[in-house]
Design an enzyme around this catalytic site. Structure first.
Site, PDB file in Angstrom:
ATOM      1  N   LYS A  14     -14.713   0.966 -12.619  1.00  0.00           N
ATOM      2  CA  LYS A  14     -15.548   2.180 -12.562  1.00  0.00           C
ATOM      3  C   LYS A  14     -16.903   1.887 -11.933  1.00  0.00           C
ATOM      4  CE  LYS A  14     -15.555   3.204 -16.998  1.00  0.00           C
ATOM      5  NZ  LYS A  14     -14.689   2.134 -17.545  1.00  0.00           N
ATOM      6  N   ARG A  89     -16.849   9.676 -23.045  1.00  0.00           N
ATOM      7  CA  ARG A  89     -15.791   8.764 -23.487  1.00  0.00           C
ATOM      8  C   ARG A  89     -15.038   9.337 -24.673  1.00  0.00           C
ATOM      9  NH1 ARG A  89     -18.655   3.018 -22.091  1.00  0.00           N
ATOM     10  NH2 ARG A  89     -17.039   2.389 -20.652  1.00  0.00           N
ATOM     11  N   ARG A 128     -15.214 -11.681 -15.830  1.00  0.00           N
ATOM     12  CA  ARG A 128     -16.369 -10.942 -15.304  1.00  0.00           C
ATOM     13  C   ARG A 128     -17.676 -11.659 -15.611  1.00  0.00           C
ATOM     14  NH1 ARG A 128     -17.542  -4.649 -16.564  1.00  0.00           N
ATOM     15  NH2 ARG A 128     -17.651  -5.255 -18.745  1.00  0.00           N
ATOM     16  N   ARG A 164     -21.071 -10.955 -20.232  1.00  0.00           N
ATOM     17  CA  ARG A 164     -21.630  -9.933 -21.108  1.00  0.00           C
ATOM     18  C   ARG A 164     -21.272 -10.243 -22.550  1.00  0.00           C
ATOM     19  NH1 ARG A 164     -20.650  -3.855 -18.923  1.00  0.00           N
ATOM     20  NH2 ARG A 164     -20.004  -3.643 -21.078  1.00  0.00           N
ATOM     21  N   ARG A 175     -12.542  -2.682 -27.594  1.00  0.00           N
ATOM     22  CA  ARG A 175     -12.940  -1.647 -26.627  1.00  0.00           C
ATOM     23  C   ARG A 175     -11.714  -0.979 -26.008  1.00  0.00           C
ATOM     24  NH1 ARG A 175     -16.028  -5.464 -23.190  1.00  0.00           N
ATOM     25  NH2 ARG A 175     -16.652  -3.822 -21.764  1.00  0.00           N
TER      26      ARG A 175
HETATM   27  P1  AMP Z   1     -20.122  -0.149 -20.451  1.00  0.00           P
HETATM   28  O1  AMP Z   1     -21.220  -0.857 -19.744  1.00  0.00           O
HETATM   29  O2  AMP Z   1     -19.749   1.147 -19.821  1.00  0.00           O
HETATM   30  O3  AMP Z   1     -18.901  -1.042 -20.695  1.00  0.00           O
HETATM   31  O4  AMP Z   1     -20.678   0.202 -21.928  1.00  0.00           O
HETATM   32  C1  AMP Z   1     -21.123  -0.820 -22.787  1.00  0.00           C
HETATM   33  C2  AMP Z   1     -21.266  -0.302 -24.212  1.00  0.00           C
HETATM   34  O5  AMP Z   1     -22.228   0.765 -24.256  1.00  0.00           O
HETATM   35  C3  AMP Z   1     -20.017   0.304 -24.843  1.00  0.00           C
HETATM   36  O6  AMP Z   1     -19.129  -0.663 -25.355  1.00  0.00           O
HETATM   37  C4  AMP Z   1     -20.657   1.161 -25.952  1.00  0.00           C
HETATM   38  O7  AMP Z   1     -21.102   0.370 -27.032  1.00  0.00           O
HETATM   39  C5  AMP Z   1     -21.873   1.725 -25.235  1.00  0.00           C
HETATM   40  N1  AMP Z   1     -21.503   2.980 -24.559  1.00  0.00           N
HETATM   41  C6  AMP Z   1     -21.328   3.160 -23.209  1.00  0.00           C
HETATM   42  N2  AMP Z   1     -20.939   4.426 -22.956  1.00  0.00           N
HETATM   43  C7  AMP Z   1     -20.875   5.068 -24.165  1.00  0.00           C
HETATM   44  C8  AMP Z   1     -20.541   6.383 -24.567  1.00  0.00           C
HETATM   45  N3  AMP Z   1     -20.168   7.323 -23.690  1.00  0.00           N
HETATM   46  N4  AMP Z   1     -20.604   6.685 -25.889  1.00  0.00           N
HETATM   47  C9  AMP Z   1     -20.977   5.767 -26.794  1.00  0.00           C
HETATM   48  N5  AMP Z   1     -21.286   4.497 -26.484  1.00  0.00           N
HETATM   49  C10 AMP Z   1     -21.241   4.141 -25.189  1.00  0.00           C
END
Ligand code: AMP
Length: 218
Positions: A14, A89, A128, A164, A175
């Site tokens: 993404k 999400r 990653r 990360r 996740r």
């Molecule tokens: P990402 O960088 O998109 O993988 O997001 C990292 C983390 O941010 C996720 O595992 C969640 O803890 C938080 N997060 C990202 N997007 C959302 C969302 N739409 N709703 C709630 N938590 C989020």
């Protein structure tokens, strides 16, 4: 105007595809995870609250994500459209996004669904590496896409790259489970609204981008 949402499991590309679309369409990529990580970097109350959930691989609960999104999408650079990466999400967040779209008079135009198997997602996430500079966050992969200039520094800004904290096996498993439970229902929701553009996310980066642009009719 293009108001896009990217949907796909963690590791589906993404972020990578959003970045390419952002350059092509000249609209910002808005990544909720990045906005949360910036709050953590600032050690704000919100960041401190979000960090535990993020490290465990859980979604940050409540309305806080929606508030951050409304604030971000109200900025001038998003007036001509945006690419939402990581929001919505959940079905509740899809409702919130509908309200935000009404408030800003900017209806969604396309929902890009990057179809990738769990096995492939796990392979990608385990290798990653991400630039530790929160203003950059360039993604690399130890095997498929390593940095060229130095093995452990970002090609773009020179900062160290690192794994990360939520790319550990436990957090990845959690996740992906949350993705299947909370996010997958959005696919049928948006298919029903005629907004879903489904592409094979396991193809090489350039091919996926071409599929997306073709599906959008660009
Ligand atoms: P990402 O960088 O998109 O993988 O997001 C990292 C983390 O941010 C996720 O595992 C969640 O803890 C938080 N997060 C990202 N997007 C959302 C969302 N739409 N709703 C709630 N938590 C989020």
């Amino acid at each position: 105007m293009h108001n896009l949402v990217m949907i796909g499991p963690q590791g589906s590309g993404k972020g990578t595809q959003s970045e390419l679309l952002s350059l092509k369409l000249n609209i910002p990529q808005v990544t909720l995870g990045t906005l949360f990580r910036a709050e953590i970097g600032r050690k704000s109350d919100l960041g401190l609250e979000a960090q535990g959930y993020m490290d465990r691989g859980e979604l940050v609960p409540g309305e806080v994500g929606s508030k951050i999104m409304l604030e971000r999408l109200s900025k001038p650079d998003a007036m001509n459209g945006a690419i939402l990466d990581g929001f919505p999400r959940t079905l509740d967040q899809a409702d919130s996004l509908e309200n935000i779209s009404k408030t800003l008079s900017r209806p969604l135009t396309d929902v890009i669904y990057l179809r990738v198997s769990d096995d492939e997602a796990i392979r990608r996430l385990s290798g990653r590496r991400v630039c530790t500079n929160t203003g950059c966050e360039q993604n690399y992969h130890l095997q498929y896409n390593p940095p060229h200039k130095s093995p452990d520094h970002c090609d773009k800004c020179g900062s160290p790259i690192a794994q990360r904290t939520d790319d550990t096996p436990d957090a990845i498993t959690k996740r992906l489970a949350i993705y299947h439970q909370e996010t997958v229902p959005l696919i049928e929701l948006y298919r029903g609204q005629g907004l879903l553009r489904e592409v094979d996310g396991e193809k090489p980066i350039g091919e996926v981008q071409t599929q997306i642009l073709t599906a959008m009719g660009v």
